[in-house]
Design a protein around this motif. Structure first.
Motif, PDB file in Angstrom:
ATOM      1  N   ASP A  38       0.822  -1.215   0.000  1.00  0.00           N
ATOM      2  CA  ASP A  38       0.000   0.000   0.000  1.00  0.00           C
ATOM      3  C   ASP A  38       0.855   1.264   0.000  1.00  0.00           C
ATOM      4  OD1 ASP A  38      -2.370  -1.451  -0.024  1.00  0.00           O
ATOM      5  OD2 ASP A  38      -2.498  -1.489   2.172  1.00  0.00           O
ATOM      6  N   ALA A  39       2.139   1.125   0.322  1.00  0.00           N
ATOM      7  CA  ALA A  39       3.040   2.277   0.351  1.00  0.00           C
ATOM      8  C   ALA A  39       3.714   2.524  -1.003  1.00  0.00           C
ATOM      9  CB  ALA A  39       4.100   2.085   1.434  1.00  0.00           C
ATOM     10  N   ILE A  40       3.454   1.667  -1.985  1.00  0.00           N
ATOM     11  CA  ILE A  40       4.024   1.877  -3.325  1.00  0.00           C
ATOM     12  C   ILE A  40       3.440   3.157  -3.907  1.00  0.00           C
ATOM     13  CG2 ILE A  40       4.140   0.985  -5.691  1.00  0.00           C
ATOM     14  CD1 ILE A  40       3.988  -1.864  -4.430  1.00  0.00           C
ATOM     15  N   LEU A  41       4.313   4.023  -4.400  1.00  0.00           N
ATOM     16  CA  LEU A  41       3.868   5.275  -5.012  1.00  0.00           C
ATOM     17  C   LEU A  41       3.823   5.114  -6.522  1.00  0.00           C
ATOM     18  CD1 LEU A  41       5.867   7.887  -2.902  1.00  0.00           C
ATOM     19  CD2 LEU A  41       3.517   7.092  -2.590  1.00  0.00           C
ATOM     20  N   LEU A  42       2.761   5.611  -7.130  1.00  0.00           N
ATOM     21  CA  LEU A  42       2.592   5.516  -8.579  1.00  0.00           C
ATOM     22  C   LEU A  42       2.954   6.841  -9.227  1.00  0.00           C
ATOM     23  CD1 LEU A  42      -0.791   3.579  -8.729  1.00  0.00           C
ATOM     24  CD2 LEU A  42       1.548   2.669  -8.697  1.00  0.00           C
ATOM     25  N   ASP A  43       3.642   6.744 -10.351  1.00  0.00           N
ATOM     26  CA  ASP A  43       4.042   7.929 -11.109  1.00  0.00           C
ATOM     27  C   ASP A  43       3.530   7.757 -12.531  1.00  0.00           C
ATOM     28  OD1 ASP A  43       5.466   9.768 -12.771  1.00  0.00           O
ATOM     29  OD2 ASP A  43       7.050   9.911 -11.258  1.00  0.00           O
ATOM     30  N   GLU A  44       2.556   8.551 -12.910  1.00  0.00           N
ATOM     31  CA  GLU A  44       1.945   8.480 -14.246  1.00  0.00           C
ATOM     32  C   GLU A  44       2.982   8.693 -15.355  1.00  0.00           C
ATOM     33  OE1 GLU A  44      -1.381   7.957 -15.045  1.00  0.00           O
ATOM     34  OE2 GLU A  44      -2.003   7.757 -12.953  1.00  0.00           O
ATOM     35  N   GLY A  45       3.987   9.514 -15.097  1.00  0.00           N
ATOM     36  CA  GLY A  45       4.992   9.834 -16.107  1.00  0.00           C
ATOM     37  C   GLY A  45       5.876   8.671 -16.503  1.00  0.00           C
ATOM     38  N   LEU A  46       5.954   7.648 -15.657  1.00  0.00           N
ATOM     39  CA  LEU A  46       6.815   6.505 -15.966  1.00  0.00           C
ATOM     40  C   LEU A  46       6.229   5.617 -17.067  1.00  0.00           C
ATOM     41  CD1 LEU A  46       7.990   5.516 -12.383  1.00  0.00           C
ATOM     42  CD2 LEU A  46       9.258   6.808 -14.122  1.00  0.00           C
ATOM     43  N   TYR A  47       4.995   5.861 -17.447  1.00  0.00           N
ATOM     44  CA  TYR A  47       4.388   5.138 -18.566  1.00  0.00           C
ATOM     45  C   TYR A  47       4.422   6.061 -19.781  1.00  0.00           C
ATOM     46  CZ  TYR A  47       1.040   2.835 -21.612  1.00  0.00           C
ATOM     47  OH  TYR A  47       0.445   2.229 -22.687  1.00  0.00           O
ATOM     48  N   GLY A  48       5.353   5.788 -20.681  1.00  0.00           N
ATOM     49  CA  GLY A  48       5.424   6.530 -21.936  1.00  0.00           C
ATOM     50  C   GLY A  48       6.012   7.918 -21.832  1.00  0.00           C
ATOM     51  N   GLY A  49       6.585   8.269 -20.695  1.00  0.00           N
ATOM     52  CA  GLY A  49       7.140   9.612 -20.513  1.00  0.00           C
ATOM     53  C   GLY A  49       8.575   9.755 -20.971  1.00  0.00           C
ATOM     54  N   GLY A  50       9.172   8.673 -21.436  1.00  0.00           N
ATOM     55  CA  GLY A  50      10.556   8.719 -21.893  1.00  0.00           C
ATOM     56  C   GLY A  50      11.535   8.657 -20.731  1.00  0.00           C
ATOM     57  N   PRO A  51      12.826   8.498 -21.057  1.00  0.00           N
ATOM     58  CA  PRO A  51      13.859   8.415 -20.014  1.00  0.00           C
ATOM     59  C   PRO A  51      13.885   9.644 -19.103  1.00  0.00           C
ATOM     60  CG  PRO A  51      14.751   7.740 -22.134  1.00  0.00           C
ATOM     61  CD  PRO A  51      13.379   8.280 -22.391  1.00  0.00           C
ATOM     62  N   ARG A  52      13.486  10.792 -19.617  1.00  0.00           N
ATOM     63  CA  ARG A  52      13.472  12.001 -18.787  1.00  0.00           C
ATOM     64  C   ARG A  52      12.499  11.880 -17.630  1.00  0.00           C
ATOM     65  NH1 ARG A  52      13.750  16.422 -23.563  1.00  0.00           N
ATOM     66  NH2 ARG A  52      15.989  16.237 -23.912  1.00  0.00           N
ATOM     67  N   SER A  53      11.430  11.112 -17.823  1.00  0.00           N
ATOM     68  CA  SER A  53      10.471  10.938 -16.721  1.00  0.00           C
ATOM     69  C   SER A  53      11.103  10.137 -15.581  1.00  0.00           C
ATOM     70  CB  SER A  53       9.192  10.267 -17.211  1.00  0.00           C
ATOM     71  OG  SER A  53       9.454   8.953 -17.647  1.00  0.00           O
ATOM     72  N   TYR A  54      11.984   9.207 -15.905  1.00  0.00           N
ATOM     73  CA  TYR A  54      12.688   8.448 -14.871  1.00  0.00           C
ATOM     74  C   TYR A  54      13.650   9.358 -14.118  1.00  0.00           C
ATOM     75  CZ  TYR A  54      10.735   4.185 -16.753  1.00  0.00           C
ATOM     76  OH  TYR A  54       9.861   3.200 -17.148  1.00  0.00           O
ATOM     77  N   LEU A  55      14.360  10.188 -14.858  1.00  0.00           N
ATOM     78  CA  LEU A  55      15.272  11.138 -14.224  1.00  0.00           C
ATOM     79  C   LEU A  55      14.489  12.109 -13.336  1.00  0.00           C
ATOM     80  CD1 LEU A  55      18.105  12.225 -13.801  1.00  0.00           C
ATOM     81  CD2 LEU A  55      17.767  13.665 -15.831  1.00  0.00           C
ATOM     82  N   ALA A  56      13.367  12.599 -13.813  1.00  0.00           N
ATOM     83  CA  ALA A  56      12.542  13.514 -13.018  1.00  0.00           C
ATOM     84  C   ALA A  56      12.075  12.831 -11.735  1.00  0.00           C
ATOM     85  CB  ALA A  56      11.348  13.996 -13.834  1.00  0.00           C
ATOM     86  N   ALA A  57      11.689  11.562 -11.825  1.00  0.00           N
ATOM     87  CA  ALA A  57      11.254  10.825 -10.635  1.00  0.00           C
ATOM     88  C   ALA A  57      12.398  10.705  -9.635  1.00  0.00           C
ATOM     89  CB  ALA A  57      10.731   9.443 -11.026  1.00  0.00           C
ATOM     90  N   VAL A  58      13.590  10.349 -10.110  1.00  0.00           N
ATOM     91  CA  VAL A  58      14.752  10.215  -9.229  1.00  0.00           C
ATOM     92  C   VAL A  58      15.077  11.562  -8.589  1.00  0.00           C
ATOM     93  CG1 VAL A  58      17.256   9.793  -9.191  1.00  0.00           C
ATOM     94  CG2 VAL A  58      15.731   8.197 -10.378  1.00  0.00           C
ATOM     95  N   ASN A  59      15.061  12.614  -9.371  1.00  0.00           N
ATOM     96  CA  ASN A  59      15.415  13.940  -8.866  1.00  0.00           C
ATOM     97  C   ASN A  59      14.437  14.473  -7.825  1.00  0.00           C
ATOM     98  OD1 ASN A  59      16.775  15.122 -12.048  1.00  0.00           O
ATOM     99  ND2 ASN A  59      17.759  13.984 -10.424  1.00  0.00           N
ATOM    100  N   GLN A  60      13.257  13.856  -7.702  1.00  0.00           N
ATOM    101  CA  GLN A  60      12.253  14.287  -6.717  1.00  0.00           C
ATOM    102  C   GLN A  60      12.285  13.493  -5.415  1.00  0.00           C
ATOM    103  OE1 GLN A  60       8.212  14.978  -8.223  1.00  0.00           O
ATOM    104  NE2 GLN A  60       9.074  14.619 -10.257  1.00  0.00           N
ATOM    105  N   ILE A  61      13.152  12.506  -5.334  1.00  0.00           N
ATOM    106  CA  ILE A  61      13.194  11.663  -4.137  1.00  0.00           C
ATOM    107  C   ILE A  61      13.753  12.453  -2.959  1.00  0.00           C
ATOM    108  CG2 ILE A  61      14.189   9.567  -3.114  1.00  0.00           C
ATOM    109  CD1 ILE A  61      14.267   8.436  -6.031  1.00  0.00           C
TER     110      ILE A  61
END
Length: 179
Positions: A88-111
């Motif tokens: 239940d603590a898993i966080l979902l990020d809409e950008g990780l679906y089809g957002g390109g590699p930049r969406s992964y970088l953006a997710a990491v940079n927000q941790i």
């Protein structure tokens, strides 16, 4: 910012990238959305096996982020179960679906900086491109389904992570593990 209360003991950060396990084929059905594809029975087994393998290695996560697509969420939940992480603590990020590699970088940079061990569950080709971006190492083509690549960062804040900053830790796939 992704926040989950954990305190980092040192400045070392660990990131695991996980490609979703085998999912049903969408076929050519116009009513079938790729986003909604579910894991097959073999995908469920792959995810459970990989999660259990990581557990035997002593891997733990402070935070799990997942694409909101069904197959990635299901893979993350199965890993969480094997690793005794609250699904239940898993966080979902809409950008990780089809957002390109930049969406992964953006997710990491927000941790949040208090988090030291993170897993991100996503999709090819973006997750493979992002893995190569972190080290500029050739990881051998494309990440297999349910495969895991680990990286480590020394004395770098999540917000500063960029190209060539990671040290490669490991690359595991269902075809190469044994325990």
């Amino acid at each position: 910012m992704y926040i989950r209360a954990k305190t980092s003991e040192n400045m070392k950060k660990t990131l695991y990238l996980v490609r979703h396990a085998t999912a049903e084929d969408g076929g050519n059905t116009p009513m079938f959305r790729d986003f909604d594809r579910e894991l097959t029975s073999s995908g469920i087994i792959e995810a459970a096996r990989m999660g259990k393998f990581l557990a035997t290695k002593g891997v733990q996560f402070d935070l799990i982020l997942s694409s909101a697509a069904e197959r990635a969420k299901a893979t993350a939940k199965i890993f969480a179960e094997q690793l005794h992480y609250d699904a239940d603590a898993i966080l979902l990020d809409e950008g990780l679906y089809g957002g390109g590699p930049r969406s992964y970088l953006a997710a990491v940079n927000q941790i949040d900086e208090n988090i030291s061990k993170v897993a991100i569950f996503g999709h090819n080709p973006d997750i493979t491109f992002f893995a190569e971006y972190l080290t500029r190492a050739d990881i051998g083509g494309t990440m297999d389904k349910a495969s895991v690549i680990g990286f480590e960062f020394e004395d770098i804040q999540w917000a500063a992570v960029s190209s060539k900053m990671a040290s490669f830790l490991a690359h595991y796939s269902p075809q190469t593990i044994s325990f």
